[in-house]
Enzyme design. Structure first.
Site, short mmCIF file in Angstrom:
data_model
loop_
_atom_site.label_atom_id
_atom_site.label_comp_id
_atom_site.label_asym_id
_atom_site.label_seq_id
_atom_site.Cartn_x
_atom_site.Cartn_y
_atom_site.Cartn_z
N GLY A 1 0.82 -1.20 0.00
CA GLY A 1 0.00 0.00 0.00
C GLY A 1 0.86 1.24 0.00
O GLY A 1 2.01 1.23 -0.45
N SER A 2 0.32 2.32 0.53
CA SER A 2 1.01 3.61 0.48
C SER A 2 2.17 3.65 1.47
O SER A 2 2.16 2.97 2.50
CB SER A 2 0.03 4.74 0.81
OG SER A 2 -0.34 4.71 2.18
N THR A 3 3.14 4.49 1.16
CA THR A 3 4.28 4.68 2.06
C THR A 3 3.82 5.26 3.39
O THR A 3 4.33 4.88 4.46
CB THR A 3 5.32 5.58 1.40
OG1 THR A 3 5.82 4.93 0.21
CG2 THR A 3 6.49 5.87 2.32
N VAL B 1 0.97 4.86 5.07
CA VAL B 1 0.40 3.82 5.93
C VAL B 1 1.45 2.78 6.29
O VAL B 1 1.48 2.26 7.41
CB VAL B 1 -0.83 3.17 5.26
CG1 VAL B 1 -1.38 2.03 6.10
CG2 VAL B 1 -1.91 4.22 5.01
N GLY B 2 2.34 2.46 5.34
CA GLY B 2 3.40 1.49 5.61
C GLY B 2 4.26 1.90 6.78
O GLY B 2 4.67 1.07 7.60
N GLU C 1 5.72 -3.44 0.79
CA GLU C 1 5.84 -3.04 -0.62
C GLU C 1 4.97 -1.80 -0.78
O GLU C 1 3.74 -1.88 -0.69
CB GLU C 1 5.39 -4.17 -1.54
CG GLU C 1 5.79 -3.93 -2.99
CD GLU C 1 4.66 -3.41 -3.83
OE1 GLU C 1 4.61 -2.18 -4.07
OE2 GLU C 1 3.83 -4.22 -4.26
#
EC number: 1.2.1.65
Length: 483
Positions: A229-231, A233-234, A251
């Site tokens: 997902g998005s950076t 949220v990661g 990823e």
């Protein structure tokens, strides 16, 4: 309209409090699916089910796990039409995209099945006389998979396949944007006979995401987390997992560059750029966001790319005349439009303009992009491609690396030795020569560098991500001890 229930221990269940939420189709604004909105109690039940099932699944022979995964792959292929219809309504892309999703996801299950007998170890020389020392890989336990909506069959299947092959059980947190699509994957795996609780699927309301993810990460039975997902949220998930000393495979976002050298085949480069930038409306982590073209061929390349882009039309994906579908939501369209308007206001040239109507956005190009423009740094995640010129190889490489992201990249040149030298200097987890940035195969090590995440999905590369390496010794003769 699809009615979606939780999958817990092989049973289809409503949320414990009866709550549900609606997913609105980006095609026509109608309700695409109504899904159960899991509570924290439901999350606990799913994890406990997976923990219970682990005692059985992890002890199956590798051949038995392989056979069940192969059956699941065949069943997935058989459900292609259903995936296309559900996926189209929930996320708005084309039949071609969802058909490709099913094809690759089924192959991911087949590749994972082949890996069940490849989870090996090693004998390690020991200084202790008569000591047989081994390093062996064993399953971790319960793995949490968190997958997004943009590749709605590929990415959740990837989150499940290799963890299962390694002997783990899984709780899949479905995306709020495509709960029916993700739930169908769980149904297929269950029908394939993996066993009750081997795969559990949780759907939840958008506003409940923070607390659901928190519980999934913090639960003591969970041993690994993989997130795509998005950076933004990661980073939150990585920080949360760090508090509990739990490994995470991430990823994340991308801003993929294509470096086109003077020796490139221009027609091949144009076709690869258009595919990489606009397939699935540019809503792919590997999508081509930045084209860097050497000055000697820049004018000719740009002319060809403009003509190619003009030929691609976005619209209702149920109309087969539309090569591209619609964006995932009106909010996504508004965000992309803001990036384009900012670039235009700061001096960028948009030869095809900005054409946005509700969730339909026509593909566009941005020339003369500059660092002060928001689009220079931010991932557009839409049908947008910027073009920059450069003079020397060193300048092209520097521009390619001028991003916080490092997932996919491409170099175009018919001088292979030159292209390979450039490819080695681009800081990305993936680099293709004379291909497209959008390229995935089940057996390949997939992942990025920098803000695109860490760890690798795919076949043998991910065995280390989803197993524990244990040191075991056998003392075969009497041993002397100092006391």
């Amino acid at each position: 309209m699809q009615n979606v229930q939780l999958l817990i221990h092989g049973q289809s269940l409503d949320a414990s409090n009866g709550a549900s939420f609606e997913r609105i189709s980006p095609i026509d604004g109608q309700v695409a699916s109504i899904a159960s909105a899991a509570t924290l109690e439901d999350v606990d039940r799913a994890i406990e089910s997976a923990q219970q099932a682990f005692q059985i699944w992890s002890k199956l022979s590798p051949t038995e796990r392989r056979l069940r995964l192969l059956k699941a792959a065949d069943l997935m292929d058989q459900h292609t039409d259903q995936f296309i219809q559900i996926g189209m309504q929930e996320t708005g892309s084309t039949a071609t995209w969802y058909g490709f999703n099913v094809h690759l996801a089924a192959n991911m299950l087949r590749e994972a099945a082949a890996m069940t007998t490849q989870i090996d170890g090693s004998l390690i020389p020991s200084d202790v006389p008569g000591n047989l020392a081994m390093g062996i890989r064993v399953p971790c336990g319960v793995v949490v998979g968190i997958a997004p909506w943009n590749a709605p069959v590929i990415l959740p299947t990837r989150a499940l396949a290799m963890p299962l092959a390694c002997g783990n059980t899984v709780v899949l947190k479905a995306s709020e944007a495509c709960p029916a699509t993700h739930r169908l994957i769980g149904q297929i795996l269950n029908e394939a006979g993996l066993g009750d609780g081997v795969v559990n699927v949780i759907t939840h309301a958008p506003e409940d995401a923070p607390q659901i993810v928190q519980r999934l990460v913090e639960h003591p039975a969970v041993k690994r987390i993989n997130f795509t997902g998005s950076t933004k949220v990661g980073k939150i998930i990585a920080e949360t997992a760090a508090k509990y000393l739990k490994p995470v495979l991430l990823e994340l976002g991308g801003k993929a560059p294509v470096v086109i050298l003077n020796e490139a085949d221009l027609d091949e480069a144009v076709n690869a750029v258009a595919f990489g930038a606009f397939f699935n409306q540019g809503q792919i982590c590997m999508s081509t966001e930045r084209v860097l073209v050497q000055q000697g061929i820049a004018d000719q390349f740009i002319e060809k790319l403009i003509a190619k882009t003009k030929s691609l039309k976005a619209g209702n994906p149920t109309d087969q005349q539309n090569m591209l579908g619609v964006l995932e939501s009106r909010r996504a369209a508004e965000r992309i439009q803001h990036l384009l308007e900012d670039a235009k206001a700061k001096g960028a040239d948009l030869p095809l303009g900005i054409q946005v109507q509700n969730t339909t956005m026509q593909p566009t190009l941005v020339l003369n992009i500059q660092p002060e423009m928001l689009l220079y740094r931010e991932e557009s995640f839409g049908p947008v491609c910027t073009v920059q010129r450069f003079e020397t190889l060193e300048e092209g490489i520097a521009l390619a690396n001028d991003s916080e992201f490092g997932l996919s990249s491409v170099v175009f040149s018919q001088n292979f030795a030159q292209a390979f030298e450039v490819a080695k200097q681009i800081d990305s987890g993936i680099c293709h020569i004379n291909g497209a940035t959008v390229h995935d195969e089940a057996q390949m090590p997939f992942g990025g560098t920098k803000s695109s995440g860490y760890g690798r999905f795919g076949s043998k590369a991910s065995i280390a991500e989803f197993t524990e390496l244990r040191w075991i010794t056998v003392q075969t003769q009497s041993r002397h001890y100092p006391i």
